[in-house]
Scaffold this motif. Structure first.
Motif, PDB file in Angstrom:
ATOM      1  N   LYS A   1       0.829  -1.207   0.000  1.00 26.24           N
ATOM      2  CA  LYS A   1       0.000   0.000   0.000  1.00 26.24           C
ATOM      3  C   LYS A   1       0.863   1.257   0.000  1.00 26.24           C
ATOM      4  O   LYS A   1       0.573   2.219  -0.710  1.00 26.24           O
ATOM      5  N   GLY A   2       1.929   1.276   0.790  1.00 25.37           N
ATOM      6  CA  GLY A   2       2.824   2.430   0.789  1.00 25.37           C
ATOM      7  C   GLY A   2       3.513   2.617  -0.553  1.00 25.37           C
ATOM      8  O   GLY A   2       3.646   3.740  -1.045  1.00 25.37           O
TER       9      GLY A   2
ATOM     10  N   ALA B   1       6.625   4.281   0.432  1.00 22.00           N
ATOM     11  CA  ALA B   1       6.085   5.394  -0.360  1.00 22.00           C
ATOM     12  C   ALA B   1       7.216   6.205  -0.980  1.00 22.00           C
ATOM     13  O   ALA B   1       7.142   6.600  -2.150  1.00 22.00           O
ATOM     14  N   ALA B   2       8.273   6.440  -0.216  1.00 21.50           N
ATOM     15  CA  ALA B   2       9.413   7.202  -0.739  1.00 21.50           C
ATOM     16  C   ALA B   2      10.121   6.432  -1.851  1.00 21.50           C
ATOM     17  O   ALA B   2      10.572   7.028  -2.837  1.00 21.50           O
ATOM     18  N   VAL B   3      10.207   5.119  -1.724  1.00 19.30           N
ATOM     19  CA  VAL B   3      10.839   4.313  -2.768  1.00 19.30           C
ATOM     20  C   VAL B   3       9.967   4.294  -4.025  1.00 19.30           C
ATOM     21  O   VAL B   3      10.473   4.341  -5.140  1.00 19.30           O
ATOM     22  N   GLY B   4       8.654   4.249  -3.863  1.00 20.29           N
ATOM     23  CA  GLY B   4       7.756   4.225  -5.014  1.00 20.29           C
ATOM     24  C   GLY B   4       7.825   5.478  -5.863  1.00 20.29           C
ATOM     25  O   GLY B   4       7.590   5.435  -7.069  1.00 20.29           O
ATOM     26  N   VAL B   5       8.165   6.587  -5.261  1.00 21.85           N
ATOM     27  CA  VAL B   5       8.266   7.858  -5.992  1.00 21.85           C
ATOM     28  C   VAL B   5       9.369   7.796  -7.040  1.00 21.85           C
ATOM     29  O   VAL B   5       9.319   8.509  -8.038  1.00 21.85           O
ATOM     30  N   TRP B   6      10.326   6.906  -6.861  1.00 22.32           N
ATOM     31  CA  TRP B   6      11.455   6.813  -7.788  1.00 22.32           C
ATOM     32  C   TRP B   6      11.052   6.321  -9.173  1.00 22.32           C
ATOM     33  O   TRP B   6      11.913   6.181 -10.042  1.00 22.32           O
TER      34      TRP B   6
END
Length: 160
Positions: free
Chosen positions: A30-31, A65-70
Motif C-alpha cells: 500500500k505504501g 512510499a518514498a521508494v515508489g516515488v522513484w
C-alpha cells in the motif's frame, strides 16, 4: 564495474530498504502504491515530500512510499510526462499548446494551464493504473524479496 554507476547503486539500495522493512506485505504494498501514484503526478521535485506526508496522514509505510516515488527520475520523467500530457490532451479534446513567440514570464504563465490541465488529468489516469498494478505486484513480490540474499558490494582490498 557497476559499482561506479550511482543509479544502479541507488536502485539496489532502494530494493534493500524494501526487503529489510519489518512490516506486513500488505502495508508495504500500500505504501509503495501510494508512492507510485504520487510519482506519476506532475510535481517533480517535491514528490518525495508529498508521498511521505500523505503516508504519515494515511498511516501507510513511509519508506515504501518514498521508494515508489522513484518511478519518475531524470531518465523516465520526460517520457512519463509526455505520455501523460498527450493522453490528457486527447481525453479533454484539447489542441496542442502553442509556444509563445517571446519567452517572457507572463507568456509562460499563460501557457501553464494549457499544459498543466492535460498533464494533471493524464497523471490521474496513469497514476491509478500504475498504483493498482504496483500494489498487486508488490503484494506478491515482498514475500519473495524477503527470502532473497543480496550480496554486499565487492570491496577493494586496503592498501597497507
Amino acid at each position: 564495474m557497476y559499482r561506479r554507476w550511482s543509479l544502479m547503486r541507488q536502485l539496489k539500495l532502494n530494493v534493500l530498504r524494501l526487503i529489510r522493512l519489518r512490516a506486513e506485505p500488505n502495508d508495504i504494498a500500500k505504501g509503495f502504491a501510494l508512492g507510485i501514484f504520487i510519482g506519476m503526478t506532475p510535481t517533480f521535485g517535491i514528490q518525495m515530500v508529498i508521498a511521505v506526508f500523505l503516508a504519515m496522514l494515511l498511516e501507510e509505510n513511509k519508506i515504501a512510499a518514498a521508494v515508489g516515488v522513484w518511478i519518475t527520475n531524470p531518465l523516465t520523467a520526460p517520457f512519463i510526462y509526455a505520455l501523460e500530457y498527450e493522453s490528457g490532451r486527447l481525453l479533454l479534446g484539447l489542441d496542442h499548446a502553442q509556444l509563445p513567440s517571446e519567452l517572457t514570464f507572463s507568456a509562460l504563465k499563460s501557457l501553464g494551464w494549457e499544459v498543466m490541465l492535460p498533464m494533471a488529468s493524464g497523471s490521474l489516469l496513469y497514476g491509478m493504473i500504475a498504483s493498482i498494478i504496483s500494489y498487486m505486484v508488490m503484494l506478491q513480490a515482498v514475500p519473495v524479496f524477503k527470502t532473497l540474499r543480496i550480496p554486499r558490494w565487492p570491496r577493494r582490498p586496503r592498501k597497507r
